[in-house]
Design an enzyme around this catalytic site. Structure first.
Site, short mmCIF file in Angstrom:
data_model
loop_
_atom_site.label_atom_id
_atom_site.label_comp_id
_atom_site.label_asym_id
_atom_site.label_seq_id
_atom_site.Cartn_x
_atom_site.Cartn_y
_atom_site.Cartn_z
NE ARG A 46 -2.99 0.49 3.25
CZ ARG A 46 -2.38 0.87 4.39
NH1 ARG A 46 -1.78 2.05 4.45
NH2 ARG A 46 -2.37 0.08 5.43
CE1 TYR A 102 -14.92 12.45 -16.86
CE2 TYR A 102 -14.01 12.67 -14.66
CZ TYR A 102 -14.66 11.92 -15.61
OH TYR A 102 -15.09 10.66 -15.30
CG ASP A 174 -7.44 16.10 -16.22
OD1 ASP A 174 -6.76 15.39 -17.00
OD2 ASP A 174 -8.52 15.73 -15.72
CE LYS A 199 -10.88 8.04 -19.19
NZ LYS A 199 -11.13 9.37 -18.67
#
Ligand SMILES: *Cc1c(COP(=O)(O)O)cnc(C)c1O
Length: 380
Positions: A46, A102, A174, A199
Site C-alpha cells: 500500500r 470533466y 489535467d 485513457k
C-alpha cells in the site's frame, strides 16, 4: 534522450537477476525485513511497491524530463488522483475550476469537497480576464483542463500559471487528453499534472488508473504521497504493468490519433448535416493559436454538433458500425457518445453534441462510417 526512448527505458526496471527485458511484475504485498532495516526499501505494497515505483519513475520522467526533479504518485483511477490533489488542501481554501471541467471532477468538487469545506468556483478558463476576476485572497489552487471536455476549449496554461503564482496559488493541470507527447504543463509553469491513465497512457481500454506528477518532491508532493499511502487508493501492480506497456507506444499512437482526428474534423467541417466541429487543430477553432503554441500535436479527441437537435445526434450515434457507442476515450478503437446523456440532468453540454474518440483504424474507414451514419440519421 528523447521522448520515444524515455518511454521505453526511463523506468529502469529490468531485473538484473534474470535479465528480463520487460519489467517484472511484483505482486507481493509485503517485503522481507533484516533485523531492523529494509534492505530493498520496500515494506508493504500500500505504501510502496517496486512495479508501482517503476511506473511512477516513468511518468515523472515523461512529464518532467530526464533531468527534472519531478515525482509521480500512481492512483487507482484518475478520479482518485484528482481527489488526492483536493485532499492536499485545507478546509477554507478556495479552488477555481473550469466551467466545462470533466464532469466527474465537477461532481467531486460539488458533492464531496464543498461539503468538506473547500470553497469552489467554476469559471471559463479560456477567458483570462474572467480567471483574474475570480481569484480570491484564499485561492490556493487553479485546476486547468486543456483541451476541455467535451467542447475542446483551450486555456492558456502559461498565462494562467502567471496569474495563479502572483497570488501564491498553485496550478494543477489535467493532462489526460493531451498526454505528455502533445503538451508538458510543468514546462509551461504548472505545479502539478494529473492523469487518468485509463485513457491514452494505458491506451487499450483495459486498465483503470491515475497519477499525480509534481514539479518537485516538495512538501506538497510529500502530502500527496502521504494521502496515497494512508488512504490507500493505489494502483495495483498489474495495472501499473499494463500502463507501462501502454506508455511504450504512446508517442506513435498519439501521432496516429492526431492524424486521423484532423482528417475526420476536416471531413465533418464540410458536411451538410453538421452545425459545428470542435477540434483545436482546425484553424477556425477559437483556441487554435494558443493550442498551436502550447501543444505539439492537437490530439485525438473532437466533438461535433449536428443539425436537428438531440434526436438527430443520437440517431447518428445509433447508426455507426465502426465507432462503438461507449464512454471513455484514448483506446485504439474509435468511440462515439451523446455526452449530455452521460453527464446527466445537470449537464450544460449542448444536446446536439457527440463526442468522438478517434482511434487507430484506417481514417478512410472512420470517415465512411460517419458519412453513412449522418446520411442514415438525416434521411429521417
Ligand atoms: C476519464 C477522465 C478523468 C477520470 O479518470 P478515471 O480514471 O475515469 O477516474 C479525469 N479527467 C479527464 C479529462 C478524463 O477524461
Amino acid at each position: 534522450m528523447r521522448f520515444e526512448t524515455l518511454a521505453i527505458h526511463a523506468d529502469h526496471s529490468k531485473d538484473p537477476a534474470s535479465g528480463d527485458v520487460t519489467p517484472p511484475l511484483h505482486l507481493s504485498t509485503t517485503f522481507e525485513r533484516e533485523s531492523s532495516s529494509n534492505p530493498h526499501g520496500y515494506v508493504y505494497t500500500r505504501t510502496e511497491n517496486p512495479t508501482r515505483a517503476a511506473l511512477e519513475r516513468l511518468l515523472a520522467t515523461l512529464e518532467g524530463g530526464a533531468e527534472g526533479a519531478a515525482e509521480a504518485a500512481a492512483f487507482a483511477s484518475g478520479s482518485a488522483a484528482t481527489a488526492a490533489v483536493f485532499q492536499s488542501l485545507a478546509p477554507g481554501d478556495h479552488v477555481l475550476a473550469p466551467s466545462d471541467v470533466y464532469h466527474g471532477t465537477a461532481r467531486q468538487l460539488r458533492t464531496v469537497f464543498a461539503p468538506w469545506g473547500l470553497a469552489v468556483d467554476f469559471v471559463d478558463m479560456s477567458d483570462l480576464a474572467a480567471v483574474e476576476a475570480a481569484l480570491r485572497p484564499n485561492t490556493r489552487l487553479l485546476w486547468v483542463e486543456s483541451p476541455s471536455n467535451p467542447l475542446l476549449k483551450i486555456s492558456d496554461i502559461a498565462a494562467i500559471c502567471a496569474l495563479a503564482h502572483a497570488v501564491d496559488a498553485v496550478v494543477a493541470c489535467d493532462n489526460t487528453w493531451a498526454t505528455p507527447v502533445a503538451q508538458r504543463p510543468l514546462e509551461l509553469g504548472a505545479d502539478l499534472v494529473v492523469h487518468s491513465t485509463t485513457k491514452y497512457l494505458g491506451g487499450h481500454s483495459d486498465t483503470l488508473g491515475g497519477a499525480v506528477v509534481a514539479r518537485t518532491g516538495d512538501e506538497r508532493f510529500a502530502r500527496i504521497r502521504q494521502i496515497q499511502g494512508s488512504l490507500g487508493a493505489v494502483l495495483s501492480p498489474f495495472d501499473c504493468w499494463l500502463t507501462m506497456r501502454g506508455v511504450r507506444t504512446l508517442a506513435y499512437r498519439m501521432r496516429g490519433h492526431t492524424e486521423h482526428a484532423l482528417a475526420v474534423a476536416r471531413f465533418l467541417a464540410e458536411h451538410a448535416a453538421v452545425e459545428a466541429v470542435h477540434y483545436p487543430g482546425l484553424p477556425t477553432h477559437a483556441g487554435h493559436a494558443v493550442a498551436a503554441r502550447q501543444m505539439s500535436l492537437f490530439g485525438g479527441m473532437l466533438s461535433v454538433q449536428t443539425h436537428g437537435g438531440a434526436e438527430t445526434a443520437m440517431a447518428v450515434a445509433g447508426a455507426t458500425h465502426i465507432f462503438t457507442r461507449a464512454t471513455s476515450l484514448g483506446g485504439v478503437e474509435s468511440l462515439i457518445e451523446h455526452r449530455a446523456s452521460v453527464e446527466g440532468p445537470e449537464s450544460l453540454t449542448p444536446q446536439n453534441l457527440l463526442r468522438l474518440s478517434i482511434g487507430l483504424e484506417h481514417p478512410d474507414d472512420l470517415i465512411e462510417d460517419l458519412d453513412q451514419a449522418l446520411r442514415t440519421a438525416t434521411r429521417g
